[in-house]
Design a protein around this motif. Sequence first.
Motif, PDB file in Angstrom:
ATOM      1  N   GLY A  83       0.804  -1.207   0.000  1.00 13.43           N
ATOM      2  CA  GLY A  83       0.000   0.000   0.000  1.00 13.43           C
ATOM      3  C   GLY A  83       0.842   1.264   0.000  1.00 13.43           C
ATOM      4  N   ALA A  84       1.943   1.259   0.769  1.00 14.36           N
ATOM      5  CA  ALA A  84       2.810   2.429   0.825  1.00 14.36           C
ATOM      6  C   ALA A  84       3.488   2.693  -0.512  1.00 14.36           C
ATOM      7  CB  ALA A  84       3.862   2.247   1.917  1.00 14.36           C
ATOM      8  N   ALA A  85       3.661   1.650  -1.315  1.00 11.25           N
ATOM      9  CA  ALA A  85       4.259   1.835  -2.643  1.00 11.25           C
ATOM     10  C   ALA A  85       3.279   2.518  -3.597  1.00 11.25           C
ATOM     11  CB  ALA A  85       4.695   0.488  -3.215  1.00 11.25           C
ATOM     12  N   GLN A  86       1.985   2.466  -3.286  1.00 14.51           N
ATOM     13  CA  GLN A  86       0.969   3.035  -4.172  1.00 14.51           C
ATOM     14  C   GLN A  86       0.523   4.428  -3.737  1.00 14.51           C
ATOM     15  OE1 GLN A  86       0.703   0.937  -6.630  1.00 14.51           O
ATOM     16  NE2 GLN A  86       1.693  -0.703  -5.474  1.00 14.51           N
ATOM     17  N   ALA A  87       0.500   4.689  -2.447  1.00 15.81           N
ATOM     18  CA  ALA A  87      -0.081   5.921  -1.912  1.00 15.81           C
ATOM     19  C   ALA A  87       1.009   6.869  -1.423  1.00 15.81           C
ATOM     20  CB  ALA A  87      -1.038   5.580  -0.769  1.00 15.81           C
ATOM     21  N   PRO A  88       0.706   8.151  -1.283  1.00 20.75           N
ATOM     22  CA  PRO A  88       1.657   9.094  -0.693  1.00 20.75           C
ATOM     23  C   PRO A  88       2.074   8.643   0.703  1.00 20.75           C
ATOM     24  CG  PRO A  88      -0.155  10.277  -1.721  1.00 20.75           C
ATOM     25  CD  PRO A  88      -0.529   8.831  -1.736  1.00 20.75           C
ATOM     26  N   SER A  89       3.349   8.776   1.021  1.00 24.35           N
ATOM     27  CA  SER A  89       3.863   8.254   2.281  1.00 24.35           C
ATOM     28  C   SER A  89       3.211   8.930   3.483  1.00 24.35           C
ATOM     29  CB  SER A  89       5.381   8.416   2.335  1.00 24.35           C
ATOM     30  OG  SER A  89       5.751   9.782   2.161  1.00 24.35           O
ATOM     31  N   GLY A  90       2.922  10.231   3.383  1.00 24.80           N
ATOM     32  CA  GLY A  90       2.288  10.912   4.504  1.00 24.80           C
ATOM     33  C   GLY A  90       0.901  10.380   4.797  1.00 24.80           C
ATOM     34  N   LEU A  91       0.089  10.202   3.749  1.00 30.08           N
ATOM     35  CA  LEU A  91      -1.252   9.655   3.945  1.00 30.08           C
ATOM     36  C   LEU A  91      -1.190   8.215   4.443  1.00 30.08           C
ATOM     37  CD1 LEU A  91      -3.401  10.937   0.951  1.00 30.08           C
ATOM     38  CD2 LEU A  91      -3.486  11.643   3.343  1.00 30.08           C
ATOM     39  N   LEU A 151      -4.173   3.102  -8.351  1.00 24.45           N
ATOM     40  CA  LEU A 151      -4.086   2.140  -7.254  1.00 24.45           C
ATOM     41  C   LEU A 151      -3.967   2.815  -5.894  1.00 24.45           C
ATOM     42  CD1 LEU A 151      -1.670  -0.562  -8.763  1.00 24.45           C
ATOM     43  CD2 LEU A 151      -4.157  -0.690  -8.510  1.00 24.45           C
ATOM     44  N   GLU A 152      -3.984   4.136  -5.872  1.00 23.68           N
ATOM     45  CA  GLU A 152      -3.770   4.841  -4.610  1.00 23.68           C
ATOM     46  C   GLU A 152      -4.838   4.502  -3.580  1.00 23.68           C
ATOM     47  OE1 GLU A 152      -4.216   9.375  -3.278  1.00 23.68           O
ATOM     48  OE2 GLU A 152      -2.596   9.066  -4.718  1.00 23.68           O
ATOM     49  N   ILE A 153      -6.100   4.503  -3.986  1.00 27.18           N
ATOM     50  CA  ILE A 153      -7.167   4.211  -3.038  1.00 27.18           C
ATOM     51  C   ILE A 153      -7.061   2.784  -2.511  1.00 27.18           C
ATOM     52  CG2 ILE A 153      -8.791   3.541  -4.877  1.00 27.18           C
ATOM     53  CD1 ILE A 153     -11.029   4.656  -3.159  1.00 27.18           C
ATOM     54  N   TRP A 154      -6.640   1.859  -3.383  1.00 24.66           N
ATOM     55  CA  TRP A 154      -6.454   0.475  -2.946  1.00 24.66           C
ATOM     56  C   TRP A 154      -5.237   0.351  -2.025  1.00 24.66           C
ATOM     57  CZ3 TRP A 154     -10.623  -2.118  -3.522  1.00 24.66           C
ATOM     58  CH2 TRP A 154     -11.465  -1.872  -4.607  1.00 24.66           C
ATOM     59  N   GLY A 155      -4.238   1.194  -2.264  1.00 27.38           N
ATOM     60  CA  GLY A 155      -3.084   1.200  -1.371  1.00 27.38           C
ATOM     61  C   GLY A 155      -3.463   1.634   0.029  1.00 27.38           C
ATOM     62  N   LEU A 156      -4.263   2.698   0.138  1.00 26.43           N
ATOM     63  CA  LEU A 156      -4.714   3.151   1.449  1.00 26.43           C
ATOM     64  C   LEU A 156      -5.616   2.110   2.109  1.00 26.43           C
ATOM     65  CD1 LEU A 156      -5.491   6.900   0.639  1.00 26.43           C
ATOM     66  CD2 LEU A 156      -3.516   5.989   1.865  1.00 26.43           C
TER      67      LEU A 156
END
Length: 295
Positions: A83-91, A151-156
């Motif tokens: 998930g961290a590979a897909q989404a912004p690290s802060g979020l 994939l960001e939403i799936w990463g979170l």
Amino acid sequence: MSRNAALFALMCLVWGLTWLPIKVGAQHVPPVFLAAARFTIAGVLMLAWAGRDLRKVPADAWPRLVATALLLNTGNYSLLFWGAAQAPSGLAAIVNFATIPIFTIIASRTIEGQAIGARKLAAIGLGTLGLCFLFATRALGGLDAASGNPLEIWGLAAIALGTLLYCFGAVLARPIASRMPTLALAGCQTLIGGIGLSLVSASFETVTAAHFQALVAWPTLPSLAFLVLGGSLIGFTVYMRLVRDWGAFRAGLYAFISPAVAVAAGVLVLSEPFGWSEALGSLLMFGAAAIALKR
């Protein structure tokens, strides 16, 4: 500043910065492969540090120890690193840290039957609202700071699910935690989790010889070193000392500081956007965590 206060600041800084090497390392090697390397190495070092304390692990505790290791480390970090590979690290850090108190309430209720009063229900509701707000902005194409990664939403979501597994594993580990030395318990769980992560990586990722070479090259090697030494060894040691000296409540306040460090590092180093919608969703989740952690 007291020594414990300085150690608390160090722990918050280190755990806030661990999201940066995860993001950097996952750009050069598969994310679960990176997690497997981190936990296998850290587990070996922890057990070497524990020494003879390893003999104090009761034989009847091993089934629960293995099960909790697979939840805490294998299941959780497979999802978290991906998930961290897909989404912004802060979020990613906000979703992880802010949901731990909330999911712990749910796990304690499910496993131990602890009552959920009005305050805890409010925490769960507010945290759920914050998560839904963050996810809704991604599902609708993003407001302000969406990176454009589909994939960001799936990463979170993966990070949230991994955190849930972590909290269930932590609650299940309580009966054996008092029966053995802390470092031996953590070392066993870390190494078992690392072996499980290796199996997950081998099953779902394509790992080549080039990835092994990248693991010991710039910039993956320093990223891995920081995750092992800072995130696992230093962070864990400091946290356990603070739990001993301050108690779990006060030591757990890192959940409000480390995400801010992660957001700042992501914005300054990786130029990750962070807009009003992310800030509002984060405030809702931090409010929920504050209610859940209230004495």
